[in-house]
Design a protein around this motif. Structure first.
Motif, PDB file in Angstrom:
ATOM      1  N   GLU A  98       0.985  -1.139  -0.016  1.00 28.01           N
ATOM      2  CA  GLU A  98      -0.136   0.121  -0.155  1.00 28.01           C
ATOM      3  C   GLU A  98       0.756   1.564   0.033  1.00 28.01           C
ATOM      4  O   GLU A  98       2.081   1.132   0.322  1.00 28.01           O
ATOM      5  CB  GLU A  98      -1.000  -0.079   1.305  1.00 28.01           C
ATOM      6  CG  GLU A  98      -0.265  -0.470   2.561  1.00 28.01           C
ATOM      7  CD  GLU A  98      -1.231  -0.747   3.642  1.00 28.01           C
ATOM      8  OE1 GLU A  98      -1.260  -0.255   4.684  1.00 28.01           O
ATOM      9  OE2 GLU A  98      -1.961  -1.716   3.404  1.00 28.01           O
ATOM     10  N   LYS A 125     -11.440   6.708   0.983  1.00 22.62           N
ATOM     11  CA  LYS A 125     -11.841   5.346   0.297  1.00 22.62           C
ATOM     12  C   LYS A 125     -10.631   5.020  -0.793  1.00 22.62           C
ATOM     13  O   LYS A 125     -10.191   3.962  -0.686  1.00 22.62           O
ATOM     14  CB  LYS A 125     -12.759   5.668  -0.761  1.00 22.62           C
ATOM     15  CG  LYS A 125     -13.979   4.427  -0.724  1.00 22.62           C
ATOM     16  CD  LYS A 125     -15.079   4.918  -1.508  1.00 22.62           C
ATOM     17  CE  LYS A 125     -15.130   4.956  -2.873  1.00 22.62           C
ATOM     18  NZ  LYS A 125     -16.290   5.587  -3.432  1.00 22.62           N
ATOM     19  N   ALA A 126      -9.956   6.173  -1.159  1.00 15.14           N
ATOM     20  CA  ALA A 126      -8.827   5.928  -2.117  1.00 15.14           C
ATOM     21  C   ALA A 126      -7.577   5.396  -1.379  1.00 15.14           C
ATOM     22  O   ALA A 126      -6.994   4.512  -1.918  1.00 15.14           O
ATOM     23  CB  ALA A 126      -8.494   7.153  -3.034  1.00 15.14           C
ATOM     24  N   LYS A 170      -7.263   1.570  -0.599  1.00 15.14           N
ATOM     25  CA  LYS A 170      -7.244   0.590  -1.421  1.00 15.14           C
ATOM     26  C   LYS A 170      -5.742   0.198  -1.580  1.00 15.14           C
ATOM     27  O   LYS A 170      -4.863   1.323  -1.549  1.00 15.14           O
ATOM     28  CB  LYS A 170      -7.661   1.166  -2.825  1.00 15.14           C
ATOM     29  CG  LYS A 170      -9.095   0.967  -2.943  1.00 15.14           C
ATOM     30  CD  LYS A 170      -9.382   1.584  -4.512  1.00 15.14           C
ATOM     31  CE  LYS A 170     -11.087   1.749  -4.508  1.00 15.14           C
ATOM     32  NZ  LYS A 170     -11.427   2.400  -5.941  1.00 15.14           N
ATOM     33  N   THR A 171      -5.469  -0.931  -1.918  1.00 16.66           N
ATOM     34  CA  THR A 171      -4.049  -1.125  -2.096  1.00 16.66           C
ATOM     35  C   THR A 171      -3.745  -0.892  -3.630  1.00 16.66           C
ATOM     36  O   THR A 171      -4.503  -0.667  -4.478  1.00 16.66           O
ATOM     37  CB  THR A 171      -3.592  -2.723  -1.886  1.00 16.66           C
ATOM     38  OG1 THR A 171      -4.422  -3.218  -2.998  1.00 16.66           O
ATOM     39  CG2 THR A 171      -4.030  -3.303  -0.821  1.00 16.66           C
ATOM     40  N   ASP A 226      -5.434  -2.987  -5.994  1.00 16.10           N
ATOM     41  CA  ASP A 226      -6.772  -2.929  -6.254  1.00 16.10           C
ATOM     42  C   ASP A 226      -6.846  -1.734  -7.261  1.00 16.10           C
ATOM     43  O   ASP A 226      -7.734  -1.588  -7.959  1.00 16.10           O
ATOM     44  CB  ASP A 226      -7.493  -2.430  -4.606  1.00 16.10           C
ATOM     45  CG  ASP A 226      -7.664  -3.492  -3.898  1.00 16.10           C
ATOM     46  OD1 ASP A 226      -7.631  -4.629  -4.569  1.00 16.10           O
ATOM     47  OD2 ASP A 226      -7.862  -3.394  -2.853  1.00 16.10           O
ATOM     48  N   ARG A 227      -6.262  -0.393  -7.012  1.00 25.02           N
ATOM     49  CA  ARG A 227      -6.179   0.716  -7.856  1.00 25.02           C
ATOM     50  C   ARG A 227      -5.983   0.190  -9.191  1.00 25.02           C
ATOM     51  O   ARG A 227      -6.726   0.773 -10.230  1.00 25.02           O
ATOM     52  CB  ARG A 227      -5.513   1.723  -7.371  1.00 25.02           C
ATOM     53  CG  ARG A 227      -5.835   2.521  -6.291  1.00 25.02           C
ATOM     54  CD  ARG A 227      -5.013   3.564  -5.635  1.00 25.02           C
ATOM     55  NE  ARG A 227      -5.212   4.764  -6.733  1.00 25.02           N
ATOM     56  CZ  ARG A 227      -4.671   6.133  -6.198  1.00 25.02           C
ATOM     57  NH1 ARG A 227      -4.318   6.279  -4.854  1.00 25.02           N
ATOM     58  NH2 ARG A 227      -4.597   6.967  -6.845  1.00 25.02           N
ATOM     59  N   ASN A 251      -9.035  -2.095 -10.905  1.00 27.21           N
ATOM     60  CA  ASN A 251     -10.392  -1.411 -11.228  1.00 27.21           C
ATOM     61  C   ASN A 251     -10.002  -0.285 -12.441  1.00 27.21           C
ATOM     62  O   ASN A 251     -10.779   0.850 -12.143  1.00 27.21           O
ATOM     63  CB  ASN A 251     -10.920  -0.670  -9.998  1.00 27.21           C
ATOM     64  CG  ASN A 251     -11.104  -2.211  -9.160  1.00 27.21           C
ATOM     65  OD1 ASN A 251     -11.517  -3.144  -9.511  1.00 27.21           O
ATOM     66  ND2 ASN A 251     -11.181  -2.018  -7.923  1.00 27.21           N
ATOM     67  N   GLU A 275      -9.022   9.194  -8.897  1.00 28.73           N
ATOM     68  CA  GLU A 275      -7.684   7.957  -8.780  1.00 28.73           C
ATOM     69  C   GLU A 275      -7.001   7.818  -9.693  1.00 28.73           C
ATOM     70  O   GLU A 275      -5.883   7.489  -9.873  1.00 28.73           O
ATOM     71  CB  GLU A 275      -8.366   6.745  -8.350  1.00 28.73           C
ATOM     72  CG  GLU A 275      -8.795   6.367  -6.885  1.00 28.73           C
ATOM     73  CD  GLU A 275      -9.332   4.976  -6.717  1.00 28.73           C
ATOM     74  OE1 GLU A 275      -9.356   4.762  -5.369  1.00 28.73           O
ATOM     75  OE2 GLU A 275      -9.691   4.385  -7.648  1.00 28.73           O
TER      76      GLU A 275
END
Length: 1003
Positions: A252, A353-354, A357-358, A361-362, A365, A393
């Motif tokens: 992260e 929220k951002a 995220k690891t 994940d970013r 998606n 993001e």
RNA sequence: ACUCGAGUGGUGGAAUUGGUAGACACGCAAGACUUAAAAUCUUGUGUCCAUUAGGACGUGCGGGUUCAAGUCCCGCCUCGAGUACCA
């Protein structure tokens, strides 16, 4: 000794080499040098498999060849012995990583009681010509003393853009003291302008804080890849697909105070330097992409009703009239400053929220479009229009300024974002349809763009930058994807920093006190408050201690490996990292062999450190490695047995009974060629297959019957009445240890003993043979396809193994390991051996060799030398085989011929070469013998067998004297008996004669 | 998606500047030696047709350049590696 006894011979010569220090190298300044280097290994406890030594064999062959040619060859080896695996093992077992590392190198018994033969002995048995007196280990304090010293040098340097060089920090301090920083053109953080008076008025802490912005090794709060599972930060090249390269743990983003190396200062030089070095295209390409140079402009947009500005970087300033909104990275510092009250909560929620995220994940998606309006507006610098400022993001905090000017017409991501949030997409291209997608090509003509109308991208970009600079809200800029390299790790098993803190200000330990050795700690884990393991050490645990505390971080794995090739030149020097004269002599690595996986890590960092040390005058070359070859992996060939699946008729009515019965039926394996027929019951079978299928059916029938009967006595009759044992058409493939398989035939006896559950297994075999299937995969323990060099050295000898690994195929290529082939190479050495013997007695003839003998020899000298010059290691073995076959046919045992043959072979098979060399009556090692010289006169022929083709098709051959002219050759060919047959009465249109090559008749 | 690399017998591969495709080895087949096996040696082995002589086809696919293409050019397919919101 009349037969080739590899064990005896290899043992004898290994001892001879060790006793006589045959491979010890001294600087000989009158001799031309050659430096051959292998990427040094991390000594893992698992030991070597046949894939590991591949590159070492190649480099060894080359080093020996160069030495025979008269070069003074440096060919060292050592260990990259700091690193994660030893530390993970230490955490598990409590054993000091220094101990396990030592065992892995030198051999011994590990904590679990396993005998470890050790890297060194495994390398030694291969007969490598390493000069072990120059061995280095990165974890040796005598070595890392100098790693720490280099760190200090980097810390004490800044990058002067005017001279395009790193300079001592003293030159910078001088300028600050006399003129402030206004005219200093340095690579570093953006800092406010200060005068000499201001500088001189600051205290030491303030001054040192300012210098941090300029130092090439610096401490700063940076966004780092934090890996909680490993408890440490990782460099970008240690993260793959959003997880750690080692172990595959999630990573992260975290803001942490960390040491970094300002590699970005060297971005351009690292890029340009690629043109001067001989690396593969793909590797250069990887480095180019990693550095990621892009040209464009930096543009400032004023924020409406505020004194803030948003700076963006764009490669397409020509599309600026298409800007309808701006997007900042969620992490961008400006976000909180410009967000309006109304949107505070929404922005905070989105940011949170951002942040959760690891990295992975970013990345995963990409298709999900997310974003949040800040409520703030920017002013378009040309039109004065108000454009919305969003956060999203898809904008990366780490690249450029962490903000973009969005041009939906010209960028697909901006287009998608605009579509999703209903933002305008004005067209700024002439005659281009953007109703479905953005148009990102650079061939469109601009429109709706004021002074840029009618221009294409190339001229538009120039014009736009010119105008932007003129109006003063931006300038042309070059941006790099390359980030500064994070240099600290929250780990134990690495180099300690030569750094202490006083009032939270970092200072360097003075040179005289180096090295700062690793202190003993009670556990190799972080402390309760999350400090790195070194924080467990008390003041008295440190051999060197100063200030309030020592630095708790350690250096990353690439620190020690960034300069080790320099230390080999002078490994025991205690005054300097290496003597200047020796550095100048050995200079660059001429040939470097290793894996391609280090493309963006080690190979980039060592290029960086080399350039730095060159800038500071310690060495006289900018590139460490002149030529690099990436050796391909040797893949394993796995063997499979196929377990028959079956039905019992009880699956549904009585699952418990079904399970019980399955547990008492021993596995039944079907041979590969039958298994094929089972699965492919579609389509027509060939006649032999039809026959085989019949056999198979009968065998299966029999076993079905047998099993049915065996079960009878073991379950009660009621259940048995419903039980029906029937094979299904499917099998499940199981890996089987390759040592139980010879040429795809399974050793059924050994297989039954291999695992208790196979003890009573049955085989549906073919004529008593069980044939295994096979597949090519990476070598791994779990696939039972690992081939260790040890057993092959035992069986065939190191010489055979060396030749065979080279013979397998081009060095760079991935290739499957096939044990079978090694016999052929072993035969070759035996055949060679026999050339020297008549009726079991060593016998060579002294007289003049025949013309034929000489022709074979010189043909071989020529080809072997040429092939080695182009690193074609595999074809050399074939060439030697051909030579031995020919000499065999010629019944040649001429001393002159055989002596030269031995020298040619020595780089590949040094042990047997030494033995034969000494039998030929030499007292010195064959490694001292000079490479034979090729004499073209030996190959002169007075006739050549011309292949004659008609319309490009080869039809027959005709032997003609070589001194014929083209015309005469043509005449001879046309007069040839067979020519008439192929002309079929027609007249040839044209006859092409290439002397000593080919004749082509065009009809 | 982009970038780079690679596709040649049953297998690993050779053919360096366009010039005899398949060197060398493995495997396979037949034979010799052996009571037998292993080892070793000899011969054959791209595919198809043909008793032979010989012929046709053949370097992932489709085109092109050339006297001549595995090699050069254009388009495509497959596999491998790397990168991946890089503004």
């Amino acid at each position: 000794m009349s037969y080739y006894d590899h064990k005896e011979i290899e043992k004898k010569w290994r001892e001879y080499w060790a006793e006589n220090q045959t491979y010890k190298v001294e600087e000989d300044y009158n001799k031309e040098k050659f430096y051959v280097l292998d990427m040094f290994p991390y000594p893992s406890g698992a030991g070597l498999h046949v894939g590991h030594p591949l590159g070492y064999i190649a480099s060894d062959v080359y080093a020996r060849y160069k030495k025979a040619l008269g070069f003074n060859v440096l060919h060292p080896m050592g260990y990259d012995s700091f690193g994660l695996p030893a530390e993970q093992y230490a955490i598990q077992t409590g054993q000091h990583p220094a101990v396990t590392t030592k065992t892995n190198i030198e051999g011994g018994v590990d904590k679990a009681g396993n005998q470890i033969s050790g890297y060194r002995s495994q390398l030694d048995q291969m007969g490598f010509s390493f000069d072990w007196s120059r061995e280095v280990r990165t974890s040796d304090p005598k070595y890392y003393k100098w790693t720490q010293w280099i760190f200090k040098e980097i810390f004490n340097s800044w990058y002067n853009n005017d001279t395009n060089k790193a300079e001592s920090i003293d030159t910078l301090v001088d300028r600050f003291e006399t003129e402030g920083n206004a005219n200093v053109n340095a690579v570093g953080e953006q800092v406010a302008v200060f005068s000499a008076e201001e500088w001189n008025s600051w205290d030491v802490a303030q001054q040192r804080e300012m210098l941090m912005n300029y130092r090439l090794a610096y401490l700063a709060d940076s966004w780092v890849n934090w890996c909680p599972a490993l408890g440490t930060v990782l460099a970008n090249d240690e993260v793959k697909d959003g997880v750690s390269e080692r172990g595959g743990h999630p990573v992260e983003q975290k803001l942490m105070r960390q040491w970094s190396m300002r590699i970005t200062a060297y971005a351009d030089r690292l890029l340009n330097g690629l043109d001067e070095i001989d690396f593969t295209d793909s590797l250069k390409e990887q480095q180019r992409n990693w550095i990621g140079k892009s040209k464009g402009a930096s543009v400032f947009f004023d924020v409406a009703d505020s004194d803030k500005k948003v700076e963006v970087f764009t490669t397409r300033p020509d599309t600026i009239f298409g800007v309808t909104f701006m997007v900042l990275a969620p992490e961008n510092e400006l976000v909180d400053e410009i967000t309006t009250a109304e949107y505070k909560d929404a922005i905070a929620a989105y940011k949170q929220k951002a942040a959760l995220k690891t990295e992975r994940d970013r990345q995963a998606n990409v298709k999900d479009i997310t974003g949040q309006f800040t409520g703030a507006y920017a002013i378009h610098p040309f039109t004065g229009d108000k454009v919305q400022i969003w956060i999203g993001e898809y904008v990366l905090a780490g690249y450029g300024t962490g903000a973009v000017m969005a041009v939906p017409a010209g960028d697909q991501r901006d287009y998608d974002f605009a579509k999703h949030f209903g933002i305008d997409i004005p067209n700024i291209f002439e005659g281009v349809d953007i109703s479905e997608a953005a148009y990102a090509e650079k061939d469109a003509v601009l429109s709706n763009s004021d002074f840029l109308n009618g221009l294409d991208a190339k001229t538009g970009i120039e014009k736009a930058i010119e105008e932007i600079e003129k109006r003063g809200f931006g300038k042309g800029k070059i941006n790099f994807r390359l980030r500064d390299a994070i240099f600290s790790r929250q780990r134990y098993w690495g180099e300690p920093f030569p750094v202490f803190y006083k009032d939270d200000v970092p200072y360097l330990i003075e040179d005289a006190l180096l090295p700062v050795t690793l202190p003993e700690v009670d556990k190799y884990l972080p402390t309760e408050d999350g400090e790195p393991p070194l924080a467990r050490a008390n003041e008295e645990d440190w051999e060197v201690f100063a200030g309030d505390r020592m630095e708790y971080n350690t250096m990353p794995g690439w620190a020690g490996s960034s300069w080790y090739f320099l230390r080999y030149m002078d490994p025991h020097n205690e005054e300097v990292f290496a003597d200047k004269k020796k550095l100048d002599y050995w200079n660059q690595v001429d040939l470097y062999i290793g894996g391609a996986e280090h493309a963006t890590g080690h190979l980039l960092y060592s290029r960086f450190w080399t350039k730095f040390l060159c800038d500071r005058g310690y060495i006289s070359f900018e590139e460490p490695f002149k030529k690099l070859i990436n050796q391909g992996m040797i893949l394993g060939r796995s063997s499979f047995v196929y377990r028959m699946l079956f039905n019992t008729n009880l699956e549904e009515t009585n699952p418990d009974m079904d399970r019980y019965i399955r547990s008492i039926i021993s596995p039944i394996f079907v041979s590969y060629n039958y298994k094929r027929l089972l699965v492919s019951n579609t389509g027509k079978l060939s006649d032999p297959d039809q026959l085989k299928k019949g056999e198979l059916d009968a065998k299966m029938f029999k076993i079905e019957d047998d099993v049915q009967n065996e079960i009878k006595g073991r379950v009660n009759p009621e259940i048995y009445s419903n039980f029906k044992f029937r094979f299904s058409n499917f099998t499940s493939p199981n890996h089987v240890d390759i040592s139980l398989v010879d040429n795809d035939v399974l050793n059924q006896e050994l297989f039954k003993k291999w695992r208790p559950e196979y003890e009573n297994c049955r085989f549906i075999d073919e004529d008593g043979k069980y044939i295994c299937g096979n597949e090519v995969e990476k070598m791994s323990k779990s696939k039972y396809n690992v081939q260790t060099p040890d057993e092959l050295v035992e069986k065939f000898g190191a010489d055979t193994l060396r030749c065979y690994e080279m013979f397998l195929g081009p060095l760079e290529q991935f290739k499957p390991w096939d044990v079978k082939g090694i016999n052929g190479v072993n035969n070759f050495l035996k055949k060679l051996w026999r050339l020297f013997f008549t009726d079991d007695v060593f016998a060579v003839s002294e007289g003049d060799p025949s013309k034929e003998n000489l022709k074979t020899l010189h043909k071989t000298i020529k080809k072997v030398s040429e092939d080695l010059n182009r690193y074609s290691f595999n074809t050399v073995v074939s060439t030697m085989m051909i030579a031995v076959n020919e000499l065999n046919e010629q019944n040649c045992n001429n001393k002159h011929i055989l002596e030269n043959l031995v020298i040619l072979l020595a780089p590949y098979a040094p042990h047997i070469a030494e033995e034969l060399w000494s039998k030929l009556g030499h007292n010195e090692s064959v490694t001292k013998a000079a490479w034979p010289t090729f004499d073209p006169a030996m190959l002169v022929e007075n006739s050549f067998e011309y292949p004659v083709s008609f319309n490009g098709k080869m039809r027959f051959k005709i032997e003609l004297p070589t001194d014929l002219s083209k015309e005469e050759v043509e005449k001879e060919v046309l007069a040839a008996e067979k020519t008439a047959q192929y002309l079929e009465g027609k007249t040839p249109k044209k006859v092409i004669v290439v002397p000593k090559k080919i004749v082509n008749v065009v009809v």
